[in-house]
Design an enzyme around this catalytic site. Structure first.
Site, PDB file in Angstrom:
ATOM      1  N   GLU A 268       9.899  10.312 -25.007  1.00 47.20           N
ATOM      2  CA  GLU A 268      11.315   9.945 -25.055  1.00 47.20           C
ATOM      3  C   GLU A 268      12.145  10.987 -24.298  1.00 47.20           C
ATOM      4  O   GLU A 268      11.713  12.114 -24.065  1.00 47.20           O
ATOM      5  CB  GLU A 268      11.794   9.884 -26.514  1.00 47.20           C
TER       6      GLU A 268
ATOM      7  N   ASP B  37      20.380  11.612 -31.036  1.00 48.47           N
ATOM      8  CA  ASP B  37      20.350  12.325 -29.749  1.00 48.47           C
ATOM      9  C   ASP B  37      21.715  12.598 -29.109  1.00 48.47           C
ATOM     10  O   ASP B  37      22.568  11.714 -29.047  1.00 48.47           O
ATOM     11  CB  ASP B  37      19.579  11.522 -28.694  1.00 48.47           C
TER      12      ASP B  37
ATOM     13  N   ARG C 104      12.852   3.582 -21.763  1.00 51.72           N
ATOM     14  CA  ARG C 104      14.200   4.026 -22.148  1.00 51.72           C
ATOM     15  C   ARG C 104      14.569   5.453 -21.773  1.00 51.72           C
ATOM     16  O   ARG C 104      13.774   6.218 -21.294  1.00 51.72           O
ATOM     17  CB  ARG C 104      14.374   3.842 -23.651  1.00 51.72           C
TER      18      ARG C 104
HETATM   19  C1  FRU Z   1      15.035   9.591 -29.558  1.00 50.42           C
HETATM   20  C2  FRU Z   1      15.309   8.097 -29.539  1.00 50.42           C
HETATM   21  C3  FRU Z   1      15.436   7.600 -28.119  1.00 50.42           C
HETATM   22  C4  FRU Z   1      16.270   6.366 -28.284  1.00 50.42           C
HETATM   23  C5  FRU Z   1      17.214   6.768 -29.396  1.00 50.42           C
HETATM   24  C6  FRU Z   1      17.591   5.623 -30.289  1.00 50.42           C
HETATM   25  O1  FRU Z   1      15.395  10.215 -30.737  1.00 50.42           O
HETATM   26  O2  FRU Z   1      14.290   7.421 -30.238  1.00 50.42           O
HETATM   27  O3  FRU Z   1      14.191   7.363 -27.479  1.00 50.42           O
HETATM   28  O4  FRU Z   1      16.959   6.012 -27.119  1.00 50.42           O
HETATM   29  O5  FRU Z   1      16.560   7.766 -30.138  1.00 50.42           O
HETATM   30  O6  FRU Z   1      18.604   5.995 -31.169  1.00 50.42           O
END
Ligand code: FRU
Length: 467
Positions: free
Chosen positions: A204, A24, A154
């Site tokens: 997310e 991300d 998160r």
């Molecule tokens: C989305 C995710 C987020 C998390 C991150 C971990 O792709 O799963 O929810 O913070 O990647 O790398």
């Protein structure tokens, strides 16, 4: 020194990490003439692992300077996704009014707690910088938001709304909104989880922001990435249009909308602190899909970002959609423009932007190479289909070859713009009212385009590499 960035599949005008794993985009903030881009990064491997925030800056959203890793894991855990803001009034008290801080708000993922199957292993922490984002200090009182006992807790996205900070947080199958006067003390305000939304996977990376139509109407938009459960399988970003009253999001159109119908635009969010005189809502996404992200056939690094896009609110028959328009800065990559006549032409360059005008009910574009490797974009009836089953290397995952479909819902296609890089194709219909972002792994550069259903005035721009 910078690597050469010339390996097979290495994108030539999309952002990639110099080496190793990226997922991300995180913490995008404009500050003092620079666009900051952080990213989920594992500096020791080309597969996902203990997360850090990698870092780069740009003055034009096109050319990027790689900087050292900005935020590293500590005793509270790995550094998962989050956002960054410019705390112009030093509300946090972490710096001074003369030199206010940049503040990053991110998720701590405690691998020990996760391993022990505790439920509270994700919390939110903050770090700050007083030197234009070059060095980051963790706040001593971390975490600033403890976990109430929910495993998925998160990806805080923070912005200043009216007179306070608002955090949008992904909490398993809902978005929770928190408020704070100072980025340190947070109060739960409300939750958003309508029964009719898409719940095929965990929620997310939310983002909440206002957009104004050309006619001057303002709406609030809520982005929610979901994995899996996207319209063409795996990861994708749904969004909602409505109103935010400072505490709660009220959705207006009770319908799941998807930001991108391609397979490879995930976890994208927008820049904060873009100057008012610019006025744009700038977006970038991770150009991959969790279905195969860890096993795509690149060697020294994994994953790229989409081209940056400017989000605009468009009214269509009483409803609204969010258009993703390639930012105008990308035009600076153009080095040579050709008029392409007829139903086929060859490409003398591997990096191209192609502009097409449909003039029939159906159309078809094929872009490929002499080996017969190709992608096919076809409009047939009320849908658009992108087929990459013959695009090159596809056998690393069975789902990769599946054609992707986008419903048109009566949308009249006026123009098609295609950006081709070494391992991606981005299709923008009507300047981004419908988008398909797709990665591909051809074993030779594509150098041939064939067309049916378009007027004769196609345009091809050869693009410069940024390296
Ligand atoms: C989305 C995710 C987020 C998390 C991150 C971990 O792709 O799963 O929810 O913070 O990647 O790398």
């Amino acid at each position: 020194s910078e690597p050469e960035f010339n390996e097979p599949f290495r994108p030539q005008y999309h952002f990639t990490p110099p080496a190793m794993w990226m997922n991300d985009p995180n913490g995008m903030v404009y500050h003092d003439g620079e666009y900051h881009l952080f990213y989920q990064h594992y500096p020791d491997s080309t597969v996902w692992g203990p997360m850090h925030w990698g870092h780069a800056v740009s003055e034009d959203l096109v050319h990027w300077e790689h900087l050292p890793v900005a935020i590293e894991p500590d005793e509270h855990g790995w550094i998962f996704s989050g956002s960054a803001v410019f705390d112009a009034d030093n509300t946090s008290g972490l710096a001074t009014e003369d030199n206010p801080p940049l503040v990053a708000i991110y998720t701590y993922h405690d691998p020990v707690g996760a391993e022990a199957k505790r439920d509270d292993f994700q919390t939110q922490g903050i770090a700050y910088s007083t030197d234009r984002g070059r060095n980051w200090l963790k706040y001593e009182g971390n975490p600033v938001l403890k976990n109430p006992g929910i495993r998925d807790f998160r990806d805080p996205k923070v912005s200043w709304v009216d007179d306070k900070w608002i955090m949008s947080l992904a909490v398993k199958d809902r978005i929770s909104f928190y408020s704070s006067p100072n980025l340190i003390d947070w109060t739960h305000e409300s939750d958003f989880n309508p029964s009719w939304a898409a719940y095929g996977g965990v929620w997310e990376c939310p983002d909440l922001f206002p957009l104004t139509t050309a006619g001057g109407e303002e709406k609030w938009v809520l982005f929610v990435s979901i994995n899996p459960g996207g319209p063409n399988g795996g990861s994708a970003t749904q969004y909602f249009i409505g109103d935010f009253d400072g505490k709660q999001f009220h959705v207006e159109s009770r319908e799941v909308k998807w930001l991108d119908y391609g397979a490879d635009n995930y976890a994208g969010v927008t820049w904060s602190n873009v100057p008012e005189e610019d006025g744009r809502r700038l977006f970038i996404g991770w150009m991959s899909n969790w279905t195969y992200a860890n096993i795509v056939p690149t060697e020294n690094w994994r994953s790229a970002n989409t081209v940056p896009r400017n989000l605009e609110l468009v009214e269509t028959n009483g409803d609204y959609l969010v258009a993703s328009r390639p930012v105008k800065e990308l035009d600076m990559l153009r080095n040579d423009t050709h008029k392409a006549e007829g139903s086929g032409f060859s490409l003398d360059h591997e990096l191209v932007e192609i502009l097409l005008t449909p003039n029939q009910e159906k159309f078809k574009v094929e872009i490929g190479n002499e080996k017969g490797e190709r992608v096919v974009l076809e409009k047939n009836g009320d849908q658009l289909v992108f087929d990459r089953s013959q695009s090159g290397i596809t056998d690393f995952h069975e789902a990769f070859s599946k054609p992707h479909t986008a419903p048109l819902n009566g949308l009249k296609i006026k123009d098609v713009r295609i950006y081709l890089d070494r391992s991606s194709v981005e299709v923008f219909i009507n300047d981004g009212e419908l988008v398909m972002t797709e990665v591909i792994f051809p074993t030779e550069h594509y150098n041939r385009v064939s067309l049916s259903g378009f007027s004769a005035d196609s345009q091809v721009h050869y693009l410069n590499s940024i390296w």
